[in-house]
Design an enzyme around this catalytic site. Structure first.
Site, mmCIF file in Angstrom:
data_model
loop_
_atom_site.group_PDB
_atom_site.id
_atom_site.type_symbol
_atom_site.label_atom_id
_atom_site.label_comp_id
_atom_site.label_asym_id
_atom_site.label_seq_id
_atom_site.Cartn_x
_atom_site.Cartn_y
_atom_site.Cartn_z
ATOM 1 N N ARG A 53 40.203 -67.295 24.997
ATOM 2 C CA ARG A 53 41.105 -68.409 24.702
ATOM 3 C C ARG A 53 41.479 -68.410 23.218
ATOM 4 N NH1 ARG A 53 42.096 -73.064 27.437
ATOM 5 N NH2 ARG A 53 40.327 -72.712 28.834
ATOM 6 N N TRP A 62 68.919 -54.287 14.187
ATOM 7 C CA TRP A 62 69.776 -53.740 13.140
ATOM 8 C C TRP A 62 71.096 -54.491 13.050
ATOM 9 C CZ3 TRP A 62 66.452 -51.219 10.543
ATOM 10 C CH2 TRP A 62 65.405 -50.564 11.199
ATOM 11 N N ASP A 100 66.328 -37.758 1.436
ATOM 12 C CA ASP A 100 65.522 -38.857 1.981
ATOM 13 C C ASP A 100 66.432 -39.654 2.911
ATOM 14 O OD1 ASP A 100 63.692 -40.806 2.519
ATOM 15 O OD2 ASP A 100 63.350 -41.401 0.451
ATOM 16 N N GLY A 148 66.179 -43.832 3.208
ATOM 17 C CA GLY A 148 65.149 -43.940 2.177
ATOM 18 C C GLY A 148 64.923 -45.316 1.593
ATOM 19 N N GLY A 149 65.636 -46.336 2.076
ATOM 20 C CA GLY A 149 65.404 -47.701 1.615
ATOM 21 C C GLY A 149 65.642 -47.872 0.131
ATOM 22 N N SER A 191 75.336 -44.136 7.301
ATOM 23 C CA SER A 191 74.381 -44.177 8.407
ATOM 24 C C SER A 191 73.789 -42.791 8.626
ATOM 25 C CB SER A 191 75.088 -44.631 9.684
ATOM 26 O OG SER A 191 74.285 -44.389 10.829
ATOM 27 N N HIS A 196 60.038 -44.003 14.565
ATOM 28 C CA HIS A 196 59.332 -44.964 15.417
ATOM 29 C C HIS A 196 60.124 -46.253 15.624
ATOM 30 C CE1 HIS A 196 56.936 -47.033 11.856
ATOM 31 N NE2 HIS A 196 58.232 -47.004 11.646
ATOM 32 N N ASP A 197 61.199 -46.430 14.858
ATOM 33 C CA ASP A 197 62.064 -47.605 15.018
ATOM 34 C C ASP A 197 63.105 -47.428 16.125
ATOM 35 O OD1 ASP A 197 60.799 -48.852 12.914
ATOM 36 O OD2 ASP A 197 62.337 -48.374 11.441
#
Length: 333
Positions: free
Chosen positions: A11, A132, A174, A177-178, A226, A245-246
């Protein structure tokens, strides 16, 4: 785990009151509001335009958790609760705040049954668009997502940089690469390497600032695009860090196809992310499912995915306690 009372233990594991109370507290900014100034429920309720009766119930539960403590003058945040303050710089605000990318995405777990039944993302079912598309529609979600990714990765970058022979490559693209923290660190550690970061606007604008801060801007290009579109051709390595993995297999194939068509002779595709059964945890695996319809693939799954594009898995390197590097080369090279 309470072995003597398994019903109570289960619980406790299944209850939603505590995780939602923490999320609502962070969303309302209660840990910050009560950190330096003791305040009554009525005063805080007026400030936040919320129900004083309901706020009292929330603060009462937060007190049992040790997040706040009651005083004669009202409530205040404990030292433990200060972990939830926005300036704690530990990533929890992004993870819990219901109007930031991480906290909003976590609510997709209410659609876990749908995801398990269909293999589809629960996020789209809950919000009417995929993750996204949500970031595109709401710029503040993209901003918080980029911050979340940078923070989640920050402590692992030194081990990733030192745990692999990046100096084998003269050029690295990359892909996705953010904010550029990893590429910048690689370039800073290896002065002969040149880099090229690919991501969407406005993320790449922040990446430029990162590259400047690391003093490697003169060896790095940045392109707003993209990774489903053609990539800059001829590099020796195409780096996919926390990308595949996204995505479900169909989209993962499209990403790999773009890498392979751009790959220079003798080049490599490098995948850095958690690997199922090796450097992944089951909770995060479910998060990939309900948010993205993705998963933490196992080595054999990566091998099969890449083989469809003429790629051979050459090596798997355990970089950190959370991530591996999988090195692929084209057949015959």
């Amino acid at each position: 785990m309470n072995e003597h009372n398994p019903v109570a233990a289960i619980r406790n594991l299944a209850g939603l009151a505590t995780p939602m109370a923490l999320r609502v507290a962070v969303t309302l900014g209660l840990p910050d509001r009560l950190r330096d100034d003791v305040a009554t429920v009525e005063h805080v309720a007026t400030e936040l335009d919320v129900s004083p009766v309901a706020l009292d119930l929330l603060l009462g539960h937060l007190e049992t958790l040790g997040i706040v403590e009651g005083t004669p003058g009202g409530y205040r945040t404990t030292d433990y609760g200060a972990t939830l303050c926005a300036d704690a710089d530990n990533g929890l605000t992004n993870f819990l705040h219901l109007d930031m990318a991480g906290g909003r995405a976590e609510l997709a777990f209410v659609e876990l049954l749908h995801s398990v039944t269909t293999g589809e993302a629960g996020y789209s079912r809950r919000y009417g668009r995929d993750f996204w598309a949500d970031l595109t529609r709401y710029p503040h979600l993209r901003e918080s997502f980029d911050r979340q990714m940078t923070h989640r990765f920050r402590d692992q970058i030194p081990r990733i940089v030192t745990g692999y022979d990046w100096d084998r490559f003269s050029t690295i693209v990359d892909v996705g690469g953010g904010h550029g923290s990893l590429l910048a660190a690689i370039l800073a550690a290896h002065p002969r390497i040149r880099g090229h970061l690919i991501d969407l606007e406005p993320t790449v604008t922040e990446a430029v600032r990162t590259l400047i801060a690391y003093r490697v801007r003169d060896r790095a290009r940045v392109s707003a695009q993209s990774f489903f579109d053609p990539l800059p051709a001829g590099a020796q390595a195409y780096l996919l860090c926390d990308i595949l993995h996204d995505w479900d297999d169909d989209h993962a194939h499209r990403i790999l196809a773009r890498c392979v068509e751009a790959l220079g002779r003798g080049g490599r595709v490098l995948v850095v992310e958690p690997v199922g059964g090796r450097r992944a945890n089951t909770e995060f695996d479910l998060a990939m499912l309900v948010i993205f319809a993705g998963r933490e693939r196992r080595v054999d799954e990566f091998r099969a995915l890449a083989a469809a594009h003429g790629l051979v898995l050459d090596a798997v390197v355990d970089l950190t306690d959370q991530r591996c590097l999988l090195e692929f080369r084209a057949v015959g090279t």
